[in-house]
Write a protein that holds these residues in place. Structure first.
Motif, PDB file in Angstrom:
ATOM      1  N   VAL A  21       0.875  -1.168   0.000  1.00 14.73           N
ATOM      2  CA  VAL A  21       0.000   0.000   0.000  1.00 14.73           C
ATOM      3  C   VAL A  21       0.913   1.219   0.000  1.00 14.73           C
ATOM      4  CG1 VAL A  21      -1.789   1.279   1.251  1.00 14.73           C
ATOM      5  CG2 VAL A  21      -1.765  -1.240   1.299  1.00 14.73           C
ATOM      6  N   GLN A  22       0.814   2.017  -1.048  1.00 13.74           N
ATOM      7  CA  GLN A  22       1.614   3.239  -1.159  1.00 13.74           C
ATOM      8  C   GLN A  22       0.675   4.434  -1.057  1.00 13.74           C
ATOM      9  OE1 GLN A  22       4.524   3.289  -4.331  1.00 13.74           O
ATOM     10  NE2 GLN A  22       4.228   5.488  -4.595  1.00 13.74           N
ATOM     11  N   LEU A  23       1.067   5.420  -0.250  1.00 15.65           N
ATOM     12  CA  LEU A  23       0.253   6.616  -0.024  1.00 15.65           C
ATOM     13  C   LEU A  23       1.039   7.827  -0.496  1.00 15.65           C
ATOM     14  CD1 LEU A  23      -0.896   5.713   3.602  1.00 15.65           C
ATOM     15  CD2 LEU A  23      -2.110   5.252   1.456  1.00 15.65           C
ATOM     16  N   ASP A  24       0.555   8.490  -1.547  1.00 15.20           N
ATOM     17  CA  ASP A  24       1.215   9.674  -2.096  1.00 15.20           C
ATOM     18  C   ASP A  24       0.327  10.890  -1.892  1.00 15.20           C
ATOM     19  OD1 ASP A  24       3.387   8.149  -3.101  1.00 15.20           O
ATOM     20  OD2 ASP A  24       2.231   7.639  -4.888  1.00 15.20           O
ATOM     21  N   ALA A  25       0.924  11.969  -1.377  1.00 13.61           N
ATOM     22  CA  ALA A  25       0.175  13.213  -1.194  1.00 13.61           C
ATOM     23  C   ALA A  25      -0.225  13.756  -2.561  1.00 13.61           C
ATOM     24  CB  ALA A  25       1.009  14.235  -0.434  1.00 13.61           C
ATOM     25  N   GLU A  26      -1.452  14.217  -2.652  1.00 12.63           N
ATOM     26  CA  GLU A  26      -1.993  14.863  -3.853  1.00 12.63           C
ATOM     27  C   GLU A  26      -2.676  16.150  -3.420  1.00 12.63           C
ATOM     28  OE1 GLU A  26      -3.462  11.772  -7.193  1.00 12.63           O
ATOM     29  OE2 GLU A  26      -4.913  12.181  -5.643  1.00 12.63           O
ATOM     30  N   THR A  27      -2.943  16.996  -4.368  1.00 12.27           N
ATOM     31  CA  THR A  27      -3.740  18.175  -4.072  1.00 12.27           C
ATOM     32  C   THR A  27      -5.082  17.696  -3.515  1.00 12.27           C
ATOM     33  OG1 THR A  27      -2.700  19.317  -5.901  1.00 12.27           O
ATOM     34  CG2 THR A  27      -4.739  20.290  -5.037  1.00 12.27           C
ATOM     35  N   HIS A  28      -5.446  18.192  -2.379  1.00 15.67           N
ATOM     36  CA  HIS A  28      -6.722  17.857  -1.735  1.00 15.67           C
ATOM     37  C   HIS A  28      -6.830  16.389  -1.339  1.00 15.67           C
ATOM     38  CE1 HIS A  28      -7.879  21.857  -2.905  1.00 15.67           C
ATOM     39  NE2 HIS A  28      -7.713  21.556  -4.170  1.00 15.67           N
ATOM     40  N   GLY A  29      -5.722  15.750  -0.954  1.00 14.56           N
ATOM     41  CA  GLY A  29      -5.868  14.391  -0.463  1.00 14.56           C
ATOM     42  C   GLY A  29      -4.682  13.485  -0.715  1.00 14.56           C
ATOM     43  N   THR A  30      -5.003  12.223  -0.974  1.00 10.97           N
ATOM     44  CA  THR A  30      -4.009  11.159  -1.090  1.00 10.97           C
ATOM     45  C   THR A  30      -4.311  10.294  -2.301  1.00 10.97           C
ATOM     46  OG1 THR A  30      -3.806  11.055   1.318  1.00 10.97           O
ATOM     47  CG2 THR A  30      -3.040   9.122   0.097  1.00 10.97           C
ATOM     48  N   ARG A  31      -3.272   9.883  -2.999  1.00  9.85           N
ATOM     49  CA  ARG A  31      -3.397   8.857  -4.038  1.00  9.85           C
ATOM     50  C   ARG A  31      -2.926   7.557  -3.400  1.00  9.85           C
ATOM     51  NH1 ARG A  31      -6.300   7.742  -8.270  1.00  9.85           N
ATOM     52  NH2 ARG A  31      -6.268   9.992  -8.530  1.00  9.85           N
ATOM     53  N   LEU A  32      -3.846   6.600  -3.269  1.00 13.21           N
ATOM     54  CA  LEU A  32      -3.528   5.297  -2.712  1.00 13.21           C
ATOM     55  C   LEU A  32      -3.312   4.324  -3.867  1.00 13.21           C
ATOM     56  CD1 LEU A  32      -5.096   3.381   0.176  1.00 13.21           C
ATOM     57  CD2 LEU A  32      -5.174   2.337  -2.074  1.00 13.21           C
ATOM     58  N   HIS A  33      -2.214   3.580  -3.799  1.00 12.85           N
ATOM     59  CA  HIS A  33      -1.934   2.506  -4.762  1.00 12.85           C
ATOM     60  C   HIS A  33      -1.878   1.206  -3.967  1.00 12.85           C
ATOM     61  CE1 HIS A  33      -0.782   5.416  -7.856  1.00 12.85           C
ATOM     62  NE2 HIS A  33      -0.100   6.035  -6.898  1.00 12.85           N
ATOM     63  N   TRP A  34      -2.763   0.284  -4.279  1.00 12.31           N
ATOM     64  CA  TRP A  34      -2.821  -1.031  -3.625  1.00 12.31           C
ATOM     65  C   TRP A  34      -2.368  -2.051  -4.663  1.00 12.31           C
ATOM     66  CZ3 TRP A  34      -5.460  -2.623   1.054  1.00 12.31           C
ATOM     67  CH2 TRP A  34      -5.631  -4.000   1.188  1.00 12.31           C
ATOM     68  N   THR A  35      -1.218  -2.664  -4.444  1.00  8.65           N
ATOM     69  CA  THR A  35      -0.718  -3.697  -5.353  1.00  8.65           C
ATOM     70  C   THR A  35      -0.712  -5.015  -4.599  1.00  8.65           C
ATOM     71  OG1 THR A  35       0.650  -2.098  -6.531  1.00  8.65           O
ATOM     72  CG2 THR A  35       1.204  -4.430  -6.814  1.00  8.65           C
ATOM     73  N   GLU A  36      -1.343  -6.022  -5.199  1.00 16.00           N
ATOM     74  CA  GLU A  36      -1.449  -7.328  -4.552  1.00 16.00           C
ATOM     75  C   GLU A  36      -0.939  -8.404  -5.499  1.00 16.00           C
ATOM     76  OE1 GLU A  36      -4.656  -9.994  -2.027  1.00 16.00           O
ATOM     77  OE2 GLU A  36      -4.954  -7.836  -2.294  1.00 16.00           O
ATOM     78  N   GLN A  37      -0.074  -9.259  -4.957  1.00 15.33           N
ATOM     79  CA  GLN A  37       0.465 -10.402  -5.688  1.00 15.33           C
ATOM     80  C   GLN A  37      -0.045 -11.649  -4.980  1.00 15.33           C
ATOM     81  OE1 GLN A  37       4.354  -8.587  -4.927  1.00 15.33           O
ATOM     82  NE2 GLN A  37       4.846  -9.118  -7.048  1.00 15.33           N
ATOM     83  N   ALA A  38      -0.965 -12.358  -5.613  1.00  8.19           N
ATOM     84  CA  ALA A  38      -1.632 -13.486  -4.982  1.00  8.19           C
ATOM     85  C   ALA A  38      -1.159 -14.807  -5.580  1.00  8.19           C
ATOM     86  CB  ALA A  38      -3.144 -13.367  -5.150  1.00  8.19           C
ATOM     87  N   ALA A  39      -1.070 -15.804  -4.726  1.00  8.01           N
ATOM     88  CA  ALA A  39      -0.794 -17.174  -5.146  1.00  8.01           C
ATOM     89  C   ALA A  39      -1.937 -18.042  -4.626  1.00  8.01           C
ATOM     90  CB  ALA A  39       0.547 -17.657  -4.601  1.00  8.01           C
TER      91      ALA A  39
END
Length: 170
Positions: free
Chosen positions: A104-122
């Motif tokens: 889970v990566q949280l990047d500051a953006e204008t007026h909030g946060t850009r969340l990137h959820w990357t999942e590697q499933a087996a």
């Protein structure tokens, strides 16, 4: 045979990264958006590197026998309010179905946060060719992130109850 899948979901959240991070770290807030389906659920949460979460519930679907669900995770890396890396296992009726590595990566953006959820499933056990299981995991992740977004919204003030005799609020 093991089936593998990797996916990323990105979305804007209307709060700063620190508030999103707190929604992962604070158990009270986390319970508002991270829940197993079913009843008789129990949760234990230890948000630190080396800690993790254990959740259990019993789920009964329409015309199906009850299933015992278990979720076990371990936090691998926590970088301030910017990144959370953890792995988890999904267990149904005492059988490991899949395990995943989540970033889970949280990047500051204008007026909030850009969340990137990357999942590697087996998927070690799956239904048919596994396509339904992969779609279920992706869809469930979207629903979980919808819950996260809702948990981050301001809660409306509680309105006093209506007096049943007068129809008026206190």
């Amino acid at each position: 045979m093991v089936r593998h899948d990797t996916f990323t979901i990105s979305r804007h959240l209307d709060v700063p990264p620190g508030e999103v991070f707190t929604a992962f770290a604070d158990t009270t807030i986390r319970r508002r958006w991270f829940r197993l389906p079913g009843h008789a659920a129990s949760y234990e949460h230890d948000f630190r590197v080396g800690g993790g979460e254990t959740a259990r519930s019993t789920y009964t679907g329409l015309d199906t026998a009850p299933e015992r669900l278990e979720y076990r995770s371990r936090y691998i890396d926590i970088l301030g309010v910017r990144r959370i890396v953890y792995n988890y296992e999904a267990i149904i009726d005492d059988q490991l179905r899949w395990t995943s590595l989540v970033t889970v990566q949280l990047d500051a953006e204008t007026h909030g946060t850009r969340l990137h959820w990357t999942e590697q499933a087996a998927f070690v056990r799956y239904t048919g060719d596994g396509g339904t299981d992969l779609a279920h995991l992706r869809g469930a992740t979207v629903l979980r992130l919808n819950g996260l977004d809702a948990a981050l919204q301001p809660r409306p003030p509680r309105r006093p109850p209506v007096d049943v005799r007068t129809g008026l609020r206190d």
